[in-house]
Design a protein around this motif. Sequence first.
Motif, PDB file in Angstrom:
ATOM      1  N   ILE A 168       0.858  -1.182   0.000  1.00 16.78           N
ATOM      2  CA  ILE A 168       0.000   0.000   0.000  1.00 16.78           C
ATOM      3  C   ILE A 168       0.895   1.234   0.000  1.00 16.78           C
ATOM      4  O   ILE A 168       1.692   1.433   0.922  1.00 16.78           O
ATOM      5  N   ASP A 169       0.767   2.033  -1.044  1.00 14.20           N
ATOM      6  CA  ASP A 169       1.509   3.291  -1.131  1.00 14.20           C
ATOM      7  C   ASP A 169       0.985   4.219  -0.030  1.00 14.20           C
ATOM      8  O   ASP A 169      -0.229   4.340   0.156  1.00 14.20           O
ATOM      9  N   PRO A 170       1.867   4.880   0.707  1.00  5.98           N
ATOM     10  CA  PRO A 170       1.418   5.783   1.769  1.00  5.98           C
ATOM     11  C   PRO A 170       0.431   6.850   1.281  1.00  5.98           C
ATOM     12  O   PRO A 170      -0.407   7.320   2.059  1.00  5.98           O
ATOM     13  N   LYS A 171       0.499   7.205  -0.005  1.00  4.62           N
ATOM     14  CA  LYS A 171      -0.432   8.209  -0.541  1.00  4.62           C
ATOM     15  C   LYS A 171      -1.880   7.707  -0.509  1.00  4.62           C
ATOM     16  O   LYS A 171      -2.808   8.504  -0.560  1.00  4.62           O
ATOM     17  N   ALA A 172      -2.052   6.392  -0.434  1.00  6.98           N
ATOM     18  CA  ALA A 172      -3.402   5.824  -0.423  1.00  6.98           C
ATOM     19  C   ALA A 172      -4.019   5.841   0.974  1.00  6.98           C
ATOM     20  O   ALA A 172      -5.204   5.574   1.134  1.00  6.98           O
ATOM     21  N   VAL A 173      -3.206   6.156   1.972  1.00  2.74           N
ATOM     22  CA  VAL A 173      -3.676   6.097   3.361  1.00  2.74           C
ATOM     23  C   VAL A 173      -4.167   7.472   3.803  1.00  2.74           C
ATOM     24  O   VAL A 173      -3.406   8.416   3.945  1.00  2.74           O
TER      25      VAL A 173
END
Length: 112
Positions: A59-64
């Motif tokens: 999971i890319d941190p940008k998705a969180v």
Amino acid sequence: MIPGGQPNMQQLLQQAQKMQEDLARAQEELAATAVDGQAGGGLVKATVTGSGELRGLVIDPKAVDPEDTETLADLIVAAVQAANENAHALQQQKLGPLAQGLGGGGIPGLPF
């Protein structure tokens, strides 16, 4: 064929045994093959085996977004579904010809 039009049972048994061995070998290859799927333009990536077992999730941190966990959950589900669709295509590619050799009607317990 032996006289009288009867199939040679020994030959049929050998062919069936070879197909069974080929099928087992293909299933082993599928279980060892990694297949990827992604969602959100690559923000979430899932890896499954060729037999559909989830093995990894990136999971890319940008998705969180702590304020919007629902979107992240949707991306995860979509990535896993994409990986499983790719695994199913691989199953068809590897196991489909074997099923056709066994009569083409599908084999109970196998996804084709």
